[in-house]
Design an enzyme around this catalytic site. Structure first.
Site, PDB file in Angstrom:
ATOM      1  N   CYS A 149       1.527 -17.213  -4.553  1.00 56.15           N
ATOM      2  CA  CYS A 149       1.356 -18.256  -3.538  1.00 56.15           C
ATOM      3  C   CYS A 149       0.350 -19.292  -4.042  1.00 56.15           C
ATOM      4  CB  CYS A 149       0.886 -17.635  -2.228  1.00 56.15           C
ATOM      5  SG  CYS A 149       2.089 -16.469  -1.554  1.00 56.15           S
ATOM      6  N   CYS A 199     -10.213  -3.881   4.537  1.00 60.83           N
ATOM      7  CA  CYS A 199      -9.096  -4.631   3.961  1.00 60.83           C
ATOM      8  C   CYS A 199      -8.880  -4.090   2.554  1.00 60.83           C
ATOM      9  CB  CYS A 199      -9.474  -6.114   3.946  1.00 60.83           C
ATOM     10  SG  CYS A 199      -8.256  -7.148   3.131  1.00 60.83           S
ATOM     11  N   ASN A 229      -9.148 -21.136   2.553  1.00 60.79           N
ATOM     12  CA  ASN A 229     -10.405 -20.982   1.818  1.00 60.79           C
ATOM     13  C   ASN A 229     -10.247 -21.682   0.478  1.00 60.79           C
ATOM     14  OD1 ASN A 229     -11.955 -19.254   3.592  1.00 60.79           O
ATOM     15  ND2 ASN A 229     -10.409 -17.703   3.159  1.00 60.79           N
ATOM     16  N   CYS A 251     -10.116 -13.886   2.821  1.00 59.32           N
ATOM     17  CA  CYS A 251      -8.750 -13.700   2.346  1.00 59.32           C
ATOM     18  C   CYS A 251      -8.437 -14.613   1.175  1.00 59.32           C
ATOM     19  CB  CYS A 251      -7.759 -14.038   3.445  1.00 59.32           C
ATOM     20  SG  CYS A 251      -7.915 -13.003   4.858  1.00 59.32           S
ATOM     21  N   SER A 290       3.054 -13.287   6.652  1.00 61.44           N
ATOM     22  CA  SER A 290       2.397 -14.481   6.123  1.00 61.44           C
ATOM     23  C   SER A 290       3.427 -15.595   6.039  1.00 61.44           C
ATOM     24  CB  SER A 290       1.818 -14.172   4.741  1.00 61.44           C
ATOM     25  OG  SER A 290       0.750 -13.266   4.879  1.00 61.44           O
ATOM     26  N   LEU A 291       3.474 -16.411   7.081  1.00 62.60           N
ATOM     27  CA  LEU A 291       4.522 -17.437   7.155  1.00 62.60           C
ATOM     28  C   LEU A 291       4.057 -18.739   6.481  1.00 62.60           C
ATOM     29  CD1 LEU A 291       7.375 -17.333   8.359  1.00 62.60           C
ATOM     30  CD2 LEU A 291       6.496 -18.577  10.331  1.00 62.60           C
ATOM     31  N   HIS A 292       2.976 -19.297   6.954  1.00 67.36           N
ATOM     32  CA  HIS A 292       2.314 -20.469   6.344  1.00 67.36           C
ATOM     33  C   HIS A 292       3.070 -21.783   6.428  1.00 67.36           C
ATOM     34  CE1 HIS A 292      -0.173 -17.298   4.969  1.00 67.36           C
ATOM     35  NE2 HIS A 292       0.542 -16.974   3.923  1.00 67.36           N
ATOM     36  N   CYS A 323      -0.908  -9.973  -8.221  1.00 67.83           N
ATOM     37  CA  CYS A 323       0.249 -10.070  -7.337  1.00 67.83           C
ATOM     38  C   CYS A 323       1.301 -10.951  -7.996  1.00 67.83           C
ATOM     39  CB  CYS A 323      -0.155 -10.688  -5.992  1.00 67.83           C
ATOM     40  SG  CYS A 323       1.242 -10.847  -4.843  1.00 67.83           S
ATOM     41  N   GLU A 354     -10.337  -5.072  -5.623  1.00 69.02           N
ATOM     42  CA  GLU A 354     -11.391  -5.254  -4.639  1.00 69.02           C
ATOM     43  C   GLU A 354     -10.962  -4.736  -3.277  1.00 69.02           C
ATOM     44  OE1 GLU A 354     -13.291  -9.057  -4.593  1.00 69.02           O
ATOM     45  OE2 GLU A 354     -13.204  -9.232  -6.773  1.00 69.02           O
ATOM     46  N   CYS A 356      -3.511 -18.914  -3.165  1.00 69.84           N
ATOM     47  CA  CYS A 356      -4.095 -17.575  -3.218  1.00 69.84           C
ATOM     48  C   CYS A 356      -4.651 -17.249  -4.594  1.00 69.84           C
ATOM     49  CB  CYS A 356      -3.043 -16.534  -2.820  1.00 69.84           C
ATOM     50  SG  CYS A 356      -3.605 -14.840  -3.026  1.00 69.84           S
ATOM     51  N   SER A 390       0.260  -6.436   5.977  1.00 67.59           N
ATOM     52  CA  SER A 390       0.530  -7.871   5.907  1.00 67.59           C
ATOM     53  C   SER A 390       1.486  -8.130   4.747  1.00 67.59           C
ATOM     54  CB  SER A 390      -0.782  -8.627   5.689  1.00 67.59           C
ATOM     55  OG  SER A 390      -0.521  -9.995   5.498  1.00 67.59           O
ATOM     56  N   GLY A 401      -2.407  -8.164  -3.664  1.00 73.78           N
ATOM     57  CA  GLY A 401      -1.071  -7.623  -3.862  1.00 73.78           C
ATOM     58  C   GLY A 401      -0.159  -7.720  -2.663  1.00 73.78           C
ATOM     59  N   GLU A 402       1.134  -7.544  -2.911  1.00 73.60           N
ATOM     60  CA  GLU A 402       2.135  -7.577  -1.848  1.00 73.60           C
ATOM     61  C   GLU A 402       2.548  -6.127  -1.540  1.00 73.60           C
ATOM     62  OE1 GLU A 402       3.566  -9.322   0.505  1.00 73.60           O
ATOM     63  OE2 GLU A 402       4.915  -7.629   0.812  1.00 73.60           O
TER      64      GLU A 402
HETATM   65  N1  SAH Z   1       0.488 -10.222   0.026  1.00 72.04           N
HETATM   66  C1  SAH Z   1       0.300 -10.004   1.408  1.00 72.04           C
HETATM   67  C2  SAH Z   1      -1.031  -9.380   1.738  1.00 72.04           C
HETATM   68  C3  SAH Z   1      -2.215  -9.872   0.984  1.00 72.04           C
HETATM   69  S1  SAH Z   1      -2.618 -11.592   1.185  1.00 72.04           S
HETATM   70  C4  SAH Z   1       0.478 -11.280   2.181  1.00 72.04           C
HETATM   71  O1  SAH Z   1       0.560 -12.339   1.577  1.00 72.04           O
HETATM   72  O2  SAH Z   1       0.585 -11.185   3.391  1.00 72.04           O
HETATM   73  C5  SAH Z   1      -3.445 -11.486   2.735  1.00 72.04           C
HETATM   74  C6  SAH Z   1      -3.640 -12.776   3.508  1.00 72.04           C
HETATM   75  O3  SAH Z   1      -4.548 -13.647   2.856  1.00 72.04           O
HETATM   76  C7  SAH Z   1      -2.370 -13.531   3.720  1.00 72.04           C
HETATM   77  O4  SAH Z   1      -2.150 -13.874   5.063  1.00 72.04           O
HETATM   78  C8  SAH Z   1      -2.625 -14.739   2.882  1.00 72.04           C
HETATM   79  O5  SAH Z   1      -1.880 -15.768   3.271  1.00 72.04           O
HETATM   80  C9  SAH Z   1      -4.104 -14.951   3.026  1.00 72.04           C
HETATM   81  N2  SAH Z   1      -4.684 -15.866   2.043  1.00 72.04           N
HETATM   82  C10 SAH Z   1      -4.424 -15.909   0.743  1.00 72.04           C
HETATM   83  N3  SAH Z   1      -5.090 -16.923   0.145  1.00 72.04           N
HETATM   84  C11 SAH Z   1      -5.811 -17.525   1.094  1.00 72.04           C
HETATM   85  C12 SAH Z   1      -6.721 -18.644   1.100  1.00 72.04           C
HETATM   86  N4  SAH Z   1      -6.993 -19.321  -0.011  1.00 72.04           N
HETATM   87  N5  SAH Z   1      -7.283 -18.991   2.272  1.00 72.04           N
HETATM   88  C13 SAH Z   1      -7.025 -18.313   3.391  1.00 72.04           C
HETATM   89  N6  SAH Z   1      -6.174 -17.259   3.448  1.00 72.04           N
HETATM   90  C14 SAH Z   1      -5.572 -16.864   2.313  1.00 72.04           C
HETATM   91 FE1  SF4 Z   2       0.426 -12.250  -3.212  1.00 73.11          FE
HETATM   92 FE2  SF4 Z   2      -0.237 -12.356  -0.595  1.00 73.11          FE
HETATM   93 FE3  SF4 Z   2      -1.598 -13.770  -2.438  1.00 73.11          FE
HETATM   94 FE4  SF4 Z   2       0.871 -14.498  -1.808  1.00 73.11          FE
HETATM   95  S1  SF4 Z   2      -0.911 -14.476  -0.429  1.00 73.11           S
HETATM   96  S2  SF4 Z   2       0.045 -14.339  -3.912  1.00 73.11           S
HETATM   97  S3  SF4 Z   2       1.835 -12.525  -1.499  1.00 73.11           S
HETATM   98  S4  SF4 Z   2      -1.490 -11.560  -2.302  1.00 73.11           S
END
Ligand code: SAH
Ligand code: SF4
Length: 346
Positions: A116, A105, A290, A332, A214-216, A112, A92, A119, A191, A159-160
């Site tokens: 996470c 985007c 989300n 995202c 993406s620290l979180h 991936c 997508e 995600c 990212s 993806g990463e």
């Molecule tokens: N893999 C890379 C890039 C793709 S993810 C990364 O993790 O940075 C892109 C962004 O979407 C990241 O900042 C990720 O943390 C965010 N994201 C993933 N799942 C999400 C969710 N459920 N709610 C809000 N943001 C989310």
């Molecule tokens: Fe992969 Fe980024 Fe999703 Fe983590 S947030 S699973 S690194 S796409």
């Protein structure tokens, strides 16, 4: 057969002059048809001779992305595309509209491998890396579909990016080249979940391109849970690499922080975040999670504001990211959330 949009400008010139033995300007003509006019069929490239067109058709192709579905958010115009790749896998891409800019985007992998917790892409597992051509094709096909140019790109789809490093770097060169997509290097952001050696390499390879991490979580024990690769590359190592990126590029780094109720949204988390970010010029994006699974909830508005205030009081620039396209699952982490999308292994 070779993908012609998998080549950087320099590679294309070399292919045209050395391999095909043509004049150099033929490369510019091809670029003009593909990247400007969005003509992907060599036989329609009328300022090339019949013979040239035949040679091109027989040896090269422009990656096709079959549009399976296009959804437009009624709330904010966000557009989500579901594409089928030539092997039947699906990815997508999204276009998000801000008052003064359009941001695309794009995805870098099918699925991936990082996994996470919050995600949707991570939950769907990993299938394969995208090729450079498949990454570039997302922009080309969106521009063709919408009949407008895209000025900003974020590598924040599925993806990463740094696990598909070489293809991503090459795609950035193609996006950026003035004879190709001509997108300003400062308008391109990658990212990453944080792979230290790749962060430093990135700073050297494409000076100017922006970095989001993406620290979180600011505590390793929390990040280990949310972002499993943290066990291998803990927070200190990731942020040390970010400092090196900053030293080389001079760029501020974006810190992405998905906020999850009663998991990483406490005052103590905010204070720890201030502490770990010391010495790094950053911009923090707070992203209320989300909903992808019922256990993960958005914090209350008040909680988010309190968290934000702690960062601000410490002199950190921070914004709560506006939610875009939530009605079409385009925000995202929600890409490919719906079930029943076919995945085929090569
Ligand atoms: N893999 C890379 C890039 C793709 S993810 C990364 O993790 O940075 C892109 C962004 O979407 C990241 O900042 C990720 O943390 C965010 N994201 C993933 N799942 C999400 C969710 N459920 N709610 C809000 N943001 C989310
Ligand atoms: Fe992969 Fe980024 Fe999703 Fe983590 S947030 S699973 S690194 S796409």
């Amino acid at each position: 057969m070779r993908s012609i949009i998998d080549m950087t400008y320099e590679e294309l010139v070399e292919e045209v002059t050395k391999k095909l033995g043509w004049e150099r300007f033929r490369a510019d003509q091809i670029c003009d048809w593909i990247y400007d006019k969005k003509v992907f069929d060599f036989s329609a490239m009328t300022n090339l001779s019949k013979e040239h067109r035949k040679v091109l058709s027989e040896n090269y192709f422009v990656d096709e992305l079959k549009l399976l579905e296009k959804q437009v958010s009624k709330k904010d115009g966000t557009i989500k595309y579901l594409w089928e790749l030539s092997d039947g896998n699906t990815i997508e891409s999204v276009i998000i509209f801000y008052p003064n800019r359009r941001v695309a985007c794009i995805s870098t992998q099918v699925g991936c491998p990082i996994g996470c917790k919050f995600c949707a892409t991570g939950m769907s597992g990993f299938v394969r890396n995208l090729t450079t051509g498949e990454i570039v094709a997302q922009i080309l096909h969106m521009e063709k579909e919408e009949k407008f140019r895209i000025g900003n790109v974020v590598y924040m789809g599925m993806g990463e990016p740094f696990l598909n490093y070489d293809s991503v770097i090459k795609s950035i060169r193609i996006l950026n080249h003035p004879k190709m997509l001509g997108i300003g290097i400062r308008h391109i952001t990658v990212s990453t979940v944080g792979i230290p050696e790749k962060i430093v390499q990135f700073a050297k390879d494409v000076k100017g391109a922006r970095l989001a991490i993406s620290l979180h979580a600011a505590y390793n024990h929390k990040r280990d849970e949310l972002v499993p690769i943290n066990v291998k590359y803990p927070i200190e190592e990731v942020l040390q690499a970010a400092k090196e990126y900053q030293k080389i590029t001079g760029n501020r780094v974006s810190i992405e922080y998905v906020m999850i109720r009663e998991i990483n949204d406490f005052d103590s988390d905010a204070r720890k975040l201030v502490e770990v970010l010391k010495g790094l010029k950053v911009f923090v994006n707070l992203i209320p999670v989300n909903p992808v699974s019922p256990q993960l909830k958005k914090p209350s508005r008040g909680r988010i504001m309190a968290f934000k205030e702690i960062l601000e009081k410490a002199g950190i620039e921070v914004q709560v990211r506006q939610e875009k396209g939530t009605d079409i699952d385009a925000a995202c982490g929600q890409l490919r959330i719906r079930k029943g999308i076919r995945r085929v292994r090569r």
